[in-house]
Design a protein around this motif. Structure first.
Motif, PDB file in Angstrom:
ATOM      1  N   GLY A 223      -5.286  -1.725  54.923  1.00 23.20           N
ATOM      2  CA  GLY A 223      -4.920  -3.080  54.528  1.00 23.20           C
ATOM      3  C   GLY A 223      -6.098  -3.992  54.297  1.00 23.20           C
ATOM      4  N   ALA A 224      -7.332  -3.484  54.477  1.00 24.80           N
ATOM      5  CA  ALA A 224      -8.521  -4.313  54.262  1.00 24.80           C
ATOM      6  C   ALA A 224      -8.847  -4.371  52.775  1.00 24.80           C
ATOM      7  CB  ALA A 224      -9.702  -3.743  55.038  1.00 24.80           C
ATOM      8  N   VAL A 225      -9.450  -5.476  52.345  1.00 28.24           N
ATOM      9  CA  VAL A 225      -9.854  -5.648  50.948  1.00 28.24           C
ATOM     10  C   VAL A 225     -11.200  -4.964  50.751  1.00 28.24           C
ATOM     11  CG1 VAL A 225     -10.422  -7.296  49.144  1.00 28.24           C
ATOM     12  CG2 VAL A 225      -8.579  -7.799  50.761  1.00 28.24           C
ATOM     13  N   GLU A 226     -11.268  -4.081  49.762  1.00 29.14           N
ATOM     14  CA  GLU A 226     -12.481  -3.328  49.477  1.00 29.14           C
ATOM     15  C   GLU A 226     -13.111  -3.816  48.172  1.00 29.14           C
ATOM     16  OE1 GLU A 226     -11.480   1.033  51.403  1.00 29.14           O
ATOM     17  OE2 GLU A 226     -10.896   0.634  49.317  1.00 29.14           O
ATOM     18  N   VAL A 227     -14.436  -3.820  48.151  1.00 34.09           N
ATOM     19  CA  VAL A 227     -15.203  -4.138  46.947  1.00 34.09           C
ATOM     20  C   VAL A 227     -15.636  -2.817  46.324  1.00 34.09           C
ATOM     21  CG1 VAL A 227     -17.215  -5.331  46.008  1.00 34.09           C
ATOM     22  CG2 VAL A 227     -15.988  -6.303  47.954  1.00 34.09           C
ATOM     23  N   LEU A 228     -15.107  -2.518  45.145  1.00 30.32           N
ATOM     24  CA  LEU A 228     -15.368  -1.240  44.491  1.00 30.32           C
ATOM     25  C   LEU A 228     -16.095  -1.461  43.169  1.00 30.32           C
ATOM     26  CD1 LEU A 228     -11.865   0.430  45.030  1.00 30.32           C
ATOM     27  CD2 LEU A 228     -13.868   0.508  46.538  1.00 30.32           C
ATOM     28  N   LEU A 229     -16.705  -0.406  42.669  1.00 26.40           N
ATOM     29  CA  LEU A 229     -17.346  -0.453  41.358  1.00 26.40           C
ATOM     30  C   LEU A 229     -16.278  -0.358  40.276  1.00 26.40           C
ATOM     31  CD1 LEU A 229     -20.341   1.991  41.978  1.00 26.40           C
ATOM     32  CD2 LEU A 229     -20.314  -0.496  42.221  1.00 26.40           C
ATOM     33  N   SER A 230     -16.394  -1.192  39.254  1.00 22.38           N
ATOM     34  CA  SER A 230     -15.430  -1.137  38.170  1.00 22.38           C
ATOM     35  C   SER A 230     -15.696   0.080  37.289  1.00 22.38           C
ATOM     36  CB  SER A 230     -15.501  -2.413  37.329  1.00 22.38           C
ATOM     37  OG  SER A 230     -16.738  -2.489  36.644  1.00 22.38           O
ATOM     38  N   GLU A 231     -14.706   0.456  36.490  1.00 21.09           N
ATOM     39  CA  GLU A 231     -14.861   1.606  35.607  1.00 21.09           C
ATOM     40  C   GLU A 231     -15.956   1.356  34.580  1.00 21.09           C
ATOM     41  OE1 GLU A 231     -13.507   4.528  35.843  1.00 21.09           O
ATOM     42  OE2 GLU A 231     -12.434   3.927  37.662  1.00 21.09           O
ATOM     43  N   ARG A 232     -16.082   0.130  34.123  1.00 21.23           N
ATOM     44  CA  ARG A 232     -17.147  -0.182  33.170  1.00 21.23           C
ATOM     45  C   ARG A 232     -18.511   0.021  33.799  1.00 21.23           C
ATOM     46  NH1 ARG A 232     -17.497  -6.141  30.811  1.00 21.23           N
ATOM     47  NH2 ARG A 232     -15.264  -5.706  30.478  1.00 21.23           N
ATOM     48  N   THR A 233     -18.663  -0.375  35.054  1.00 22.26           N
ATOM     49  CA  THR A 233     -19.934  -0.196  35.741  1.00 22.26           C
ATOM     50  C   THR A 233     -20.277   1.285  35.878  1.00 22.26           C
ATOM     51  OG1 THR A 233     -19.666  -2.259  36.969  1.00 22.26           O
ATOM     52  CG2 THR A 233     -21.157  -0.628  37.901  1.00 22.26           C
ATOM     53  N   LYS A 234     -19.283   2.108  36.181  1.00 20.90           N
ATOM     54  CA  LYS A 234     -19.542   3.543  36.301  1.00 20.90           C
ATOM     55  C   LYS A 234     -19.973   4.139  34.967  1.00 20.90           C
ATOM     56  CE  LYS A 234     -16.068   3.937  39.957  1.00 20.90           C
ATOM     57  NZ  LYS A 234     -14.748   4.538  40.340  1.00 20.90           N
ATOM     58  N   ARG A 235     -19.306   3.751  33.892  1.00 26.60           N
ATOM     59  CA  ARG A 235     -19.682   4.271  32.573  1.00 26.60           C
ATOM     60  C   ARG A 235     -21.092   3.835  32.191  1.00 26.60           C
ATOM     61  NH1 ARG A 235     -14.428   2.456  31.188  1.00 26.60           N
ATOM     62  NH2 ARG A 235     -15.368   0.688  30.084  1.00 26.60           N
ATOM     63  N   GLN A 236     -21.421   2.583  32.466  1.00 27.93           N
ATOM     64  CA  GLN A 236     -22.751   2.101  32.130  1.00 27.93           C
ATOM     65  C   GLN A 236     -23.825   2.790  32.960  1.00 27.93           C
ATOM     66  OE1 GLN A 236     -22.461  -2.123  32.707  1.00 27.93           O
ATOM     67  NE2 GLN A 236     -21.212  -2.448  30.869  1.00 27.93           N
ATOM     68  N   ALA A 237     -23.520   3.089  34.221  1.00 25.26           N
ATOM     69  CA  ALA A 237     -24.486   3.794  35.061  1.00 25.26           C
ATOM     70  C   ALA A 237     -24.740   5.207  34.526  1.00 25.26           C
ATOM     71  CB  ALA A 237     -23.994   3.848  36.502  1.00 25.26           C
TER      72      ALA A 237
END
Length: 521
Positions: free
Chosen positions: A362-376
């Motif tokens: 139930g905790a809020v997580e900060v994740l990498l967006s799909e765009r960020t993964k593609r750019q990486a």
């Protein structure tokens, strides 16, 4: 488009009018109105999803920042709050030159570099100060340059002459202390003590409070569509020196030199690339912040990226329709309807991240967006080309610089993103293996090198000579994985994203529970 009466007046040179002192009368017929009351009169009691009856004007909104979850307070040194006059701008020219030199940058249309300006500064500075105080200074043209945008397309940057950048920086140093304390706490872009990290932290706090739908507003070509008349009128409400207002007006209307040499005039917009542009953009969008705060919305804004957080999708759609009308009719800007949306924060890209509530904890997580993964992944491919002709050590040194900087920004992601970071580490090592195999060239050499690295002789020769396999296909074979294992690259200094992320989250762990000393009788 309808025009406001206040915008039909004839301005002085530069498109601005001198500000009247507080408490004075205009032409002896009307009483001057303080800036706070002017802003209150401009607000409209529009019905919203959060307040169906519309807002009232019984009391001014509290802009002190109290109650804004995760929003830091404005950080302005009281000693820096000096009068906004042209003399103060001239006094700050030398310190402005130091900031411009620290940021480096390319030369403008005149071709003068920062090093050349610093050499000639003892001669240029006195004349520049005199021209500014006398009001005879004229900014030069701006060179237009195009850089690729992360989401596709190109972004046009305006590169002024180095001298003009110094003047813009001096103007920014004078105006910023005047406006910074009044900006909304939920505005995080281009402000001291704030960053993308503080914006993401506040957005996370809104989700934790139960506002789990995001109204993602995308302003179309914001920096190119800023209305000069509205901007200079806003500056005139606080800046009393007419010379400074005229100077800003001249900077806004500076001509632009296109890459093909064509010179065009500018009637709207602020140039991206000027030290003054970020402050002016916040001045323009502060009216949007005031409207959102008046309506009682939870929001986070970083420059022209704004997210409003509501409790339901239905409320989000009403807020989207209402704010679109306000932005386009009042601010004279355009909302990109193709990129704006009402969705869960987990499905939207906000400053490189997406927010999701973990279904297990139930905790809020900060994740990498799909765009960020593609750019990486794309950046890794460019840093580790298969045709790399340099040494392996030089390639590792080059990618280490990017890895350290990339994790310095995206390292605030939750610990659950370790799986994604492990995949990036594995992809980097495989590309480095392909480079090593290409350096070894012949298959016989590859088999001998793998045998020397501890791979069984029959296994190395059999897998290297098994069919017509490319270097990329061979880079993931069991023999190559065993020979060029992770420790092989770690010994040569390759940075591991997983290791850096684990060390970064060690300090956020749960503290140990104190032990109670019990006496046994």
């Amino acid at each position: 488009m309808a025009r406001q009466k206040s915008e039909d007046r004839v301005g002085a040179e530069g498109g601005v009018m001198p500000a009247e002192p507080a408490g004075s009368s205009t032409g002896g017929q009307a009483k001057a109105i303080p800036v706070e009351e002017v802003a209150a009169q401009l607000e409209l009691p529009v019905a919203t999803a959060e307040n169906p009856r519309g807002a009232t004007r019984a009391a001014a909104p509290d802009r002190s920042g109290a109650g804004q979850a995760g929003a830091p307070e404005a950080t302005v040194n009281a000693e820096e709050c000096t009068p906004a006059t042209m003399e103060e701008v001239a006094r700050r020219l030398t310190s402005a030159l130091q900031n411009v030199a620290r940021n480096k940058g390319a030369p403008g249309p005149d071709g003068q570099t920062i090093e050349e300006l610093r050499e000639q500064w003892p001669v240029i500075c006195p004349k520049l100060e005199a021209d500014l105080i006398a009001g005879t200074y004229r900014p030069g043209e701006i060179r237009r340059a195009y850089v690729p945008k992360a989401g596709g397309g190109q972004r046009g940057l305006g590169i002024p002459d180095v001298v003009d950048r110094v003047v813009c920086e001096a103007v920014r140093q004078v105006l910023e202390p005047l406006y910074e304390p009044s900006f909304h706490p939920s505005s995080h872009g281009f402000r001291p003590g704030r960053s993308c990290h503080t914006a993401v932290a506040e957005a996370k706090a809104h989700l934790e409070d139960g506002y789990e739908w995001a109204v993602d507003l995308d302003l179309e070509k914001f920096f190119d569509l800023v209305c000069h008349q509205r901007l200079t009128a806003k500056l005139a409400q606080r800046v009393g020196d007419r010379r400074l207002l005229v100077l800003v007006g001249r900077m806004l209307k500076t001509k632009v030199v296109l890459p093909d040499g064509v010179v065009i005039g500018i009637d709207e917009g602020v140039p991206q690339g000027s030290p003054l542009s970020p402050l002016l953009s916040n001045v323009v969008l502060d009216e949007l912040d005031r409207e959102l705060d008046r309506r009682g919305h939870r929001f986070v804004r970083y420059a022209d990226d704004a997210n409003v957080y509501v409790r339901s999708e239905r409320a989000g759609r009403r807020v989207m329709a209402s704010l679109t009308g306000f932005i386009e009719r009042r601010l004279r800007l355009r909302v990109n309807r193709g990129k704006s949306a009402v969705a869960r924060p987990a499905d939207r890209h906000f400053l490189g991240f997406c927010l999701r509530r973990c279904p297990q904890t139930g905790a809020v997580e900060v994740l990498l967006s799909e765009r960020t993964k593609r750019q990486a992944m794309e950046r890794i491919r460019k840093l580790t080309p298969r045709t790399w002709g340099g040494s392996l050590a030089s390639c590792i040194a080059r990618i280490n610089v990017w890895l350290v900087g990339w994790h310095g920004f995206f390292g605030i992601a939750s610990a659950s993103e370790e799986f994604t970071l492990r995949a990036l580490d594995a992809h980097i090592r495989r590309r480095l293996r392909a480079i090593v195999l290409r350096h070894w060239k012949r298959r016989r050499t590859i088999a001998r090198k793998l045998t020397a690295l501890g791979v069984a002789r029959h296994s190395a020769w059999r897998q290297v000579y098994a069919g017509r396999r490319s270097t990329w296909a061979l880079s993931h074979s069991p023999a190559v994985d065993r020979g060029l294992r992770n420790a092989y690259f770690a010994k040569r200094g390759l940075v591991s994203l997983v290791d850096r992320h684990r060390r970064a989250h060690e300090d956020i762990g749960v503290p140990a529970q104190p032990q109670l000393a019990l006496e046994w009788g």
